[in-house]
Design an enzyme around this catalytic site. Structure first.
Site, PDB file in Angstrom:
ATOM      1  CB  CYS A 178      21.812 -29.187   7.193  1.00  0.00           C
ATOM      2  SG  CYS A 178      20.405 -28.302   6.501  1.00  0.00           S
ATOM      3  CB  ALA A 189      21.112 -27.112   2.634  1.00  0.00           C
ATOM      4  NE  ARG A 225      21.682 -24.723  -4.937  1.00  0.00           N
ATOM      5  CZ  ARG A 225      21.024 -25.239  -5.941  1.00  0.00           C
ATOM      6  NH1 ARG A 225      19.753 -24.973  -6.119  1.00  0.00           N
ATOM      7  NH2 ARG A 225      21.618 -26.057  -6.778  1.00  0.00           N
ATOM      8  CG  HIS A 241      23.421 -33.716  -3.043  1.00  0.00           C
ATOM      9  ND1 HIS A 241      24.777 -33.605  -2.868  1.00  0.00           N
ATOM     10  CD2 HIS A 241      22.936 -32.463  -3.034  1.00  0.00           C
ATOM     11  CE1 HIS A 241      25.097 -32.319  -2.764  1.00  0.00           C
ATOM     12  NE2 HIS A 241      24.002 -31.612  -2.857  1.00  0.00           N
TER      13      HIS A 241
HETATM   14 FE1  CFM Z   1      26.973 -29.782  -7.350  1.00  0.00          FE
HETATM   15 FE2  CFM Z   1      28.363 -27.988  -6.438  1.00  0.00          FE
HETATM   16 FE3  CFM Z   1      26.241 -28.986  -5.090  1.00  0.00          FE
HETATM   17 FE4  CFM Z   1      25.884 -27.521  -7.338  1.00  0.00          FE
HETATM   18 FE5  CFM Z   1      25.551 -25.295  -5.741  1.00  0.00          FE
HETATM   19 FE6  CFM Z   1      28.019 -25.795  -4.880  1.00  0.00          FE
HETATM   20 FE7  CFM Z   1      25.954 -26.788  -3.485  1.00  0.00          FE
HETATM   21 MO1  CFM Z   1      26.458 -24.244  -3.526  1.00  0.00          MO
HETATM   22  S1  CFM Z   1      27.637 -27.980  -8.366  1.00  0.00           S
HETATM   23  S2  CFM Z   1      24.961 -29.322  -6.671  1.00  0.00           S
HETATM   24  S3  CFM Z   1      24.722 -25.726  -7.714  1.00  0.00           S
HETATM   25  S4  CFM Z   1      28.126 -29.845  -5.533  1.00  0.00           S
HETATM   26  S5  CFM Z   1      27.168 -24.017  -5.618  1.00  0.00           S
HETATM   27  S6  CFM Z   1      29.894 -26.650  -5.865  1.00  0.00           S
HETATM   28  S7  CFM Z   1      27.739 -25.998  -2.817  1.00  0.00           S
HETATM   29  S8  CFM Z   1      24.514 -25.345  -3.930  1.00  0.00           S
HETATM   30  S9  CFM Z   1      25.314 -28.805  -3.097  1.00  0.00           S
HETATM   31  C1  HCA Z   2      23.768 -24.712   0.399  1.00  0.00           C
HETATM   32  C2  HCA Z   2      23.562 -23.729  -0.730  1.00  0.00           C
HETATM   33  C3  HCA Z   2      24.816 -23.019  -1.138  1.00  0.00           C
HETATM   34  C4  HCA Z   2      25.290 -22.039  -0.088  1.00  0.00           C
HETATM   35  C5  HCA Z   2      26.197 -21.007  -0.638  1.00  0.00           C
HETATM   36  C6  HCA Z   2      27.189 -20.352   0.261  1.00  0.00           C
HETATM   37  C7  HCA Z   2      24.488 -22.283  -2.462  1.00  0.00           C
HETATM   38  O1  HCA Z   2      24.695 -25.506   0.362  1.00  0.00           O
HETATM   39  O2  HCA Z   2      22.975 -24.688   1.292  1.00  0.00           O
HETATM   40  O3  HCA Z   2      27.608 -20.915   1.277  1.00  0.00           O
HETATM   41  O4  HCA Z   2      27.568 -19.245  -0.110  1.00  0.00           O
HETATM   42  O5  HCA Z   2      25.140 -22.508  -3.439  1.00  0.00           O
HETATM   43  O6  HCA Z   2      23.562 -21.462  -2.448  1.00  0.00           O
HETATM   44  O7  HCA Z   2      25.837 -23.951  -1.407  1.00  0.00           O
END
Ligand code: CFM
Ligand code: HCA
Length: 528
Positions: free
Chosen positions: A51, A54, A85, A183
Site C-alpha cells: 500500500c 508502505a 525491510r 514514494h
Molecule cells: Fe526501489 Fe525496488 Fe522500491 Fe527498493 Fe525495496 Fe523492492 Fe520496495 Mo521491496 S528498489 S524502493 S528497497 S522499487 S525491495 S524492487 S519492493 S521495498 S518499494
Molecule cells: C513493502 C516492503 C517490501 C515487502 C517485501 C516482500 C520489502 O513493499 O511493503 O513482499 O517480501 O522489500 O520489504 O517490498
C-alpha cells in the site's frame, strides 16, 4: 512463450482477460513495445503489491536513522513494519538513532469515532520528551484519512510548540494503487520540508545516492567503492540517512539514481530548484558497477579521476571475478525469473549475467511504463483517477541556490548521449522471446513455473513458499533472505555464493509431496 501467455490469459473471465493481456509482453526487440502499468489490480486477484503507507513510511522515510517516525493508525499497521525491510543504519556521533524502535499511536475504536488528533499530539509530545530527536515524521494509515484527522495542522502546531521539525505525510494506504503513490508523497514531503535547508560548501567530487535504501548494507559497499575512486557521498536517499545530511544534499554536484521508480521525483525537483543533474546508475553486478563508474568518469571528465577509476575497476573486477569463477562454473546456463517491486527486476539481470545465467521472465509489482519502456514515454502516459489525487509540486529555480554544475552546452551533450537525466527502462535489456509481466498474480506465477521450470525464482515473502513447494529455490530480493550486501563487487561475490548454494543444493531433488508417493484418499464417483 506466446502459448504460455495464452494459457495465462485463459485463467480469467473475458473482461479481466482483456485487462491482464495488456500487462504481459513477449519481448520482440524489433518493435517499440508498450505495457500497461500503474493501474488498479483487479479485485480478487492475489497481487504481490502493498500500500501507499508502505511506500512512504516503510520504504522512503523509515530508513532515516535519527528522526522518530510515528505511525498514526491502529497498531496492526505497524505489525509488519518493524525491522522487516532490513534497511540498515548506524548512529552518528551525536548518538541519535531510532531504527530499532516502532512508534505508533495505537488508535482504538474511541479514536476512530471521536477523532485521533488529541492522541497524535500526545504521541508527538511523548516521543519528544523521551528521545529529543532532531525531527519527527508522522504517517497516516487508512482510517486516519477516512475519519479526517488533520495531521498537517497537528504537525505544524507541534513543530511550533517543540521547536523541531514535525513533518506529516498523508500516505493513507488506499491512496494510489500501490506503494508507488507513497514514494511520490514521501519525495514531496522531503523536498518541501527538509532538503536544501543547510548550505555547507564541500570540496572535491560529490554525489548523492538517490533510491538506495541500504538493504543488507548495499549502500556501504557502494560508498566503499566510490570512496576508493575519490568520490564523496554527501547523502543517501534514504538508506542510513541522517536528517542533517539530507538538509545539505543540495550542495552535491551530481545525483546518482539507483532506484528510478521510488525517487525520480526528487531527482527532477532537485535539478529544477538547485541545478543538480541526475544520472541513472546500477551498482548490482560486477560489469554493471564498472559501467556505472565509467559513466561517472565521463561526467566529471577529469583525466586524473578517470585514471583512478580505471585502476579501481581493474583491481576490484579481477578480485570479484576470481572469487565468482568457481560458482559461475556451476551456474552457467541456468535460468531465473525475477518479480520485485520497481527496480530490482531490472538491476539483478546484470548480476545474473555475470554468473552466466539468463533471466527468462521478469516483472515489477508497481513500476510505471517509463521503468519498463524508458523515459521517452513520459509525455504519453495517461494519468488515471487513482494517481491524479497525488500532489505534483510546482518547482522553480531557487534564486540563491541554483547553479549549473557544468556549462550549458556540456550538459546538453551529456543529455543527448543519455549519460544524464535518462533511464532506458527494463524492456530494451531483455532478450527476444523473454516475457515481461506487470503486477503478476499467484495463479500466473504457477503457470510460468510449470511451463518454464526455472532454476530459481526471485521474489518476496508472499510467494517464497509457494515457489519452494514446486521444488524450486526462491531468493527473496526484497530482504535478501537476511543476507547481503549484494551491491558492488563484494556484494556480487556474496550473491554468487548464495545462488550456487540454493540452486545446486541436492535437497530439492528429495522434495516430493506425500500424495505423489502414497495416495491418502481414494474416491469413486457415486452413481444412483
Ligand atoms: Fe526501489 Fe525496488 Fe522500491 Fe527498493 Fe525495496 Fe523492492 Fe520496495 Mo521491496 S528498489 S524502493 S528497497 S522499487 S525491495 S524492487 S519492493 S521495498 S518499494
Ligand atoms: C513493502 C516492503 C517490501 C515487502 C517485501 C516482500 C520489502 O513493499 O511493503 O513482499 O517480501 O522489500 O520489504 O517490498
Amino acid at each position: 512463450p506466446h502459448q504460455v501467455v495464452e494459457e495465462i490469459i485463459s485463467l480469467y473471465p473475458a473482461k479481466v482477460a482483456k485487462k491482464r493481456r495488456k500487462h504481459i509482453v513477449v519481448r520482440d526487440p524489433s518493435q517499440q513495445q508498450q505495457i500497461e502499468a500503474n493501474v488498479r489490480t483487479v479485485p480478487g486477484i492475489i497481487t504481490q503489491r502493498g500500500c501507499c503507507y508502505a511506500g512512504c513510511k516503510g520504504v522512503v522515510i523509515g530508513p532515516i536513522v535519527d528522526m522518530v517516525h510515528i505511525v498514526h493508525g491502529p497498531i496492526g499497521c505497524s505489525f509488519y513494519a518493524w525491522a522487516t525491510r532490513r534497511n540498515q543504519g548506524r548512529p552518528r556521533e551525536d548518538g541519535h538513532y531510532y531504527l530499532h524502535y516502532c512508534f505508533s499511536t495505537d488508535m482504538q475504536e474511541d479514536d476512530i469515532i471521536f477523532g485521533g488528533e488529541k492522541k497524535l499530539r500526545a504521541a508527538i509530545e511523548e516521543a519528544y520528551r523521551i528521545f529529543k530527536p532532531k525531527a519527527i515524521s508522522v504517517h497516516a494509515t487508512c482510517p486516519v484519512g477516512l475519519i479526517g484527522d488533520d495531521i498537517q495542522t497537528v504537525a505544524k502546531e507541534m513543530s511550533q510548540k517543540l521547536g523541531i521539525q514535525v513533518v506529516a505525510f498523508n500516505c493513507e494506504g488506499y491512496r494510489g494503487v500501490s506503494q508507488s503513490a507513497g514514494h511520490h508523497i514521501a519525495n514531496n514531503g522531503l523536498f518541501k520540508h527538509i532538503v536544501g535547508l543547510d548550505d555547507v560548501e564541500v570540496e572535491g567530487y560529490t554525489v548523492n545516492c538517490l533510491g538506495e535504501y541500504n538493504i543488507g548494507g548495499d549502500a556501504w559497499e557502494i560508498e566503499r567503492i566510490l570512496e576508493r575512486c575519490g568520490i564523496k557521498v554527501l547523502a543517501t536517499f534514504s538508506g542510513n540517512a541522517s536528517y542533517d545530511e539530507l538538509r545539505r544534499a543540495h550542495m552535491a554536484q551530481l545525483n546518482l539514481v539507483q532506484c528510478h521508480r521510488s525517487i525520480n521525483y526528487m531527482a527532477e525537483m532537485m535539478e529544477t530548484r538547485f541545478g543538480i543533474p541526475w544520472m541513472k546508475v546500477n551498482f548490482i553486478g560486477v560489469k554493471a558497477t564498472s559501467k556505472t563508474l565509467r559513466k561517472l568518469a565521463t561526467f566529471f571528465d577529469d583525466p586524473k579521476l578517470t585514471e583512478r577509476i580505471e585502476q579501481v575497476i581493474a583491481e576490484e573486477e579481477a578480485e570479484a571475478e576470481r572469487q565468482i569463477a568457481p560458482y559461475r562454473k556451476r551456474l552457467e546456463g541456468k535460468t531465473a525469473m525475477l518479480f520485485v517491486g520497481g527496480s530490482r527486476s531490472h538491476h539483478y539481470q546484470d548480476l545474473f549475467r555475470d554468473l552466466g545465467m539468463e533471466t527468462i521472465v521478469a516483472g515489477y509489482e508497481f513500476a510505471h511504463r517509463d521503468d519498463y519502456e524508458g523515459r521517452q514515454v513520459l509525455p504519453f502516459i495517461k494519468i488515471d483517477a487513482d494517481s491524479r489525487n497525488i500532489e505534483e509540486l510546482h518547482v522553480e529555480p531557487d534564486p540563491e541556490r541554483f547553479r549549473l554544475r557544468k556549462p550549458e552546452e556540456i550538459l546538453a551533450a551529456l543529455k543527448e548521449a543519455g549519460i544524464i537525466d535518462y533511464y532506458e527502462g527494463m524492456m530494451p535489456d531483455m532478450p527476444a522471446g523473454s516475457i515481461v509481466i506487470d503486477d503478476i498474480s499467484h495463479a500466473e506465477l504457477e503457470i510460468l513455473i510449470r511451463r518454464f521450470k526455472p532454476d530459481i525464482v526471485c521474489s518476496g515473502i508472499k510467494d517464497k513458499y509457494i515457489i519452494e513447494k514446486f521444488g524450486i529455490p526462491s531468493k527473496q530480493l526484497h530482504n535478501y533472505d537476511y543476507s547481503g550486501p549484494y551491491a558492488g563487487y563484494r556484494g556480487a561475490v556474496n550473491f554468487a555464493r548464495e545462488i550456487d548454494m540454493m540452486i545446486n543444493n541436492p535437497a530439492w531433488s528429495y522434495i516430493r509431496p506425500p500424495w505423489e508417493k502414497t495416495p491418502v484418499l481414494k474416491a469413486e464417483p457415486v452413481t444412483s
